[in-house]
Design a protein around this motif. Structure first.
Motif, PDB file in Angstrom:
ATOM      1  N   GLU A  28      48.950  47.521  41.761  1.00 51.84           N
ATOM      2  CA  GLU A  28      49.327  46.813  40.531  1.00 51.84           C
ATOM      3  C   GLU A  28      48.141  46.027  39.983  1.00 51.84           C
ATOM      4  O   GLU A  28      47.904  45.989  38.774  1.00 51.84           O
ATOM      5  CB  GLU A  28      50.518  45.880  40.779  1.00 51.84           C
ATOM      6  N   ARG A  29      47.402  45.403  40.873  1.00 52.78           N
ATOM      7  CA  ARG A  29      46.243  44.630  40.417  1.00 52.78           C
ATOM      8  C   ARG A  29      45.122  45.539  39.927  1.00 52.78           C
ATOM      9  O   ARG A  29      44.366  45.154  39.022  1.00 52.78           O
ATOM     10  CB  ARG A  29      45.784  43.705  41.547  1.00 52.78           C
ATOM     11  N   SER A  76      53.428  40.558  35.986  1.00 55.70           N
ATOM     12  CA  SER A  76      54.492  41.263  36.703  1.00 55.70           C
ATOM     13  C   SER A  76      54.928  40.497  37.941  1.00 55.70           C
ATOM     14  O   SER A  76      54.244  39.589  38.416  1.00 55.70           O
ATOM     15  CB  SER A  76      54.010  42.662  37.107  1.00 55.70           C
ATOM     16  N   TRP A 121      47.021  44.298  35.932  1.00 57.56           N
ATOM     17  CA  TRP A 121      48.161  43.415  35.755  1.00 57.56           C
ATOM     18  C   TRP A 121      47.970  42.140  36.580  1.00 57.56           C
ATOM     19  O   TRP A 121      47.351  42.160  37.645  1.00 57.56           O
ATOM     20  CB  TRP A 121      49.444  44.092  36.216  1.00 57.56           C
ATOM     21  N   THR A 122      48.508  41.036  36.082  1.00 57.26           N
ATOM     22  CA  THR A 122      48.519  39.787  36.833  1.00 57.26           C
ATOM     23  C   THR A 122      49.845  39.705  37.577  1.00 57.26           C
ATOM     24  O   THR A 122      50.900  39.433  36.986  1.00 57.26           O
ATOM     25  CB  THR A 122      48.363  38.576  35.898  1.00 57.26           C
ATOM     26  N   VAL A 156      49.061  41.609  30.889  1.00 56.51           N
ATOM     27  CA  VAL A 156      50.303  42.120  31.482  1.00 56.51           C
ATOM     28  C   VAL A 156      50.584  41.325  32.750  1.00 56.51           C
ATOM     29  O   VAL A 156      49.739  41.240  33.642  1.00 56.51           O
ATOM     30  CB  VAL A 156      50.188  43.617  31.823  1.00 56.51           C
ATOM     31  N   ASN A 193      47.914  52.286  33.320  1.00 56.44           N
ATOM     32  CA  ASN A 193      46.688  51.537  33.043  1.00 56.44           C
ATOM     33  C   ASN A 193      46.464  51.312  31.548  1.00 56.44           C
ATOM     34  O   ASN A 193      45.629  50.497  31.152  1.00 56.44           O
ATOM     35  CB  ASN A 193      45.500  52.284  33.650  1.00 56.44           C
TER      36      ASN A 193
END
Length: 387
Positions: free
Chosen positions: A245-246, A216, A250-251, A214, A206
């Motif tokens: 992940e979200r 991915s 992160w995008t 960020v 994080n």
């Protein structure tokens, strides 16, 4: 992993001992000492058979697998190499009518070399990290993005880090942040096989920060593809990985793209789903869906976990000037700069170019198996230059 081809591991363990017993032990050793020589292999066979009952690709406690592979590297592989060299030596003796088998001597000399590689790669090499600085120049790059800094990392496989090894991951994240990047991109394989791998490391992951965020994509290991469960459970696990992940901020791009702007100019960052061979690796990439809102005049930076997709789908499409991939780990092994994977003729590490399109494949950060010799874990800093 072992359950997919247990006979290969059993042959690796047993054939060298059969050879040694028939050619040397039975002629020189009493029965008791011969039995003692067989004990390590018998125990490895039992260990192998135990792992064949593992439903998942690796056990929930991966240390069980890591110990097995370490023992395999220290016991079975040296014996196998000795056998190969001994057999070659015997062939030379017969061909040239010589008595002394120099293959045996070479076999003895290579044993400590193998031990060094196995121990160094497992306990030292895996903990090393390098920052790889690269420059990419393109006529298609808008002038406003001259000097734009990208930090690329891939194949974190955070499930391989125990609590006591979290400092390795922390060091990598600190190194990434210290680059003061315009954008951080992750090229897939965040987990080993399941979203539970991420739980202990969420606070560390994080901390990644960059001006434009960020971005991915998913790698083959991020789809719960290697879990021993039904498709519904795999889908649920993949959905949780996406959610985690979200949650990191992160995008995550799943066959989609976004625009990044600098004043009146922009570039496109696109992320295609993992596109492997469709057999061992998921084939989910849709290039048309990924780039449906782009034009031929825009500069496109494509994230795609599997570099084999570059020739299969990205080059024929022609719209992506720069593709960033991982997946290969550079085999986690190279010696004197040479990697056996180079013999395949496939894109496995570094730069590749075809016309106006370029691909960079990173050696990755970690690995499903905590071992690296020569192919050190890396983060890549790519500076864009407008021509």
């Amino acid at each position: 992993m072992i359950a997919r081809a247990p006979y290969l591991f059993l042959l690796l363990i047993l054939i060298p001992d059969v050879y040694l017993d028939l050619h040397y032990w039975c002629h020189k050793l009493p029965v008791g000492r011969r039995v003692v020589r067989w004990i390590p292999s018998i125990l490895l066979v039992a260990y192998t058979l135990m792992l064949t009952y593992e439903a998942n690709f690796i056990p929930d406690n991966p240390t069980i697998l890591y110990i097995y592979l370490l023992l395999l590297g220290l016991i079975a592989v040296p014996k196998a190499m000795y056998m190969v060299l001994s057999v070659l030596g015997l062939s030379v003796c017969k061909l040239f009518h010589r008595k002394k088998n120099y293959g045996n001597l070479l076999g003895l000399l290579i044993v400590p070399v193998i031990w060094y590689i196995v121990l160094y790669g497992s306990f030292v090499g895996f903990k090393k990290l390098e920052v790889n600085h690269q420059t990419y120049t393109s006529e298609a790059l808008p002038k406003a993005f001259n000097g734009y800094k990208i930090v690329l990392f891939s194949d974190a496989h955070v499930g391989s880090y125990t609590v006591k090894d979290q400092w390795i991951l922390q060091k990598a994240i600190d190194s990434i942040n210290s680059q003061k990047a315009d954008i951080i991109v992750f090229a897939g394989d965040l987990q080993n096989i399941q979203p539970q791998d991420l739980y202990p490391h969420m606070d560390i992951l994080n901390k990644l920060k960059a001006k434009d965020g960020v971005f991915s994509v998913l790698g083959n290991h991020d789809y719960a593809y290697y879990l021993g469960c039904d498709d519904a459970m795999k889908t649920a696990n993949c959905r949780e990985t996406v959610s985690l992940e979200r949650q990191l901020g992160w995008t995550l791009l799943r066959n989609e793209s976004q625009s990044i702007e600098r004043g009146k100019e922009h570039i496109i960052i696109a992320g295609m789903e993992n596109d492997g061979d469709g057999k061992k690796f998921p084939q989910k990439g849709d290039i048309n869906k990924t780039l449906k809102n782009t034009t031929d005049k825009e500069f496109v930076m494509m994230l795609e976990h599997d570099p084999s997709a570059w020739r299969r789908k990205i080059i024929p499409d022609g719209r992506s000037q720069l593709t960033l991939s991982g997946h290969t780990h550079k085999m986690q092994f190279s010696i004197f700069g040479w990697c056996p994977m180079s013999l395949t003729g496939k894109e496995y590490s570094g730069w590749y170019r075809e016309g106006g399109q370029a691909l960079f494949v990173t050696a990755g950060l970690g690995g499903l198996i905590p071992f690296r010799f020569g192919a050190i874990g890396e983060i890549v800093v790519i500076t864009l230059k407008a021509q």
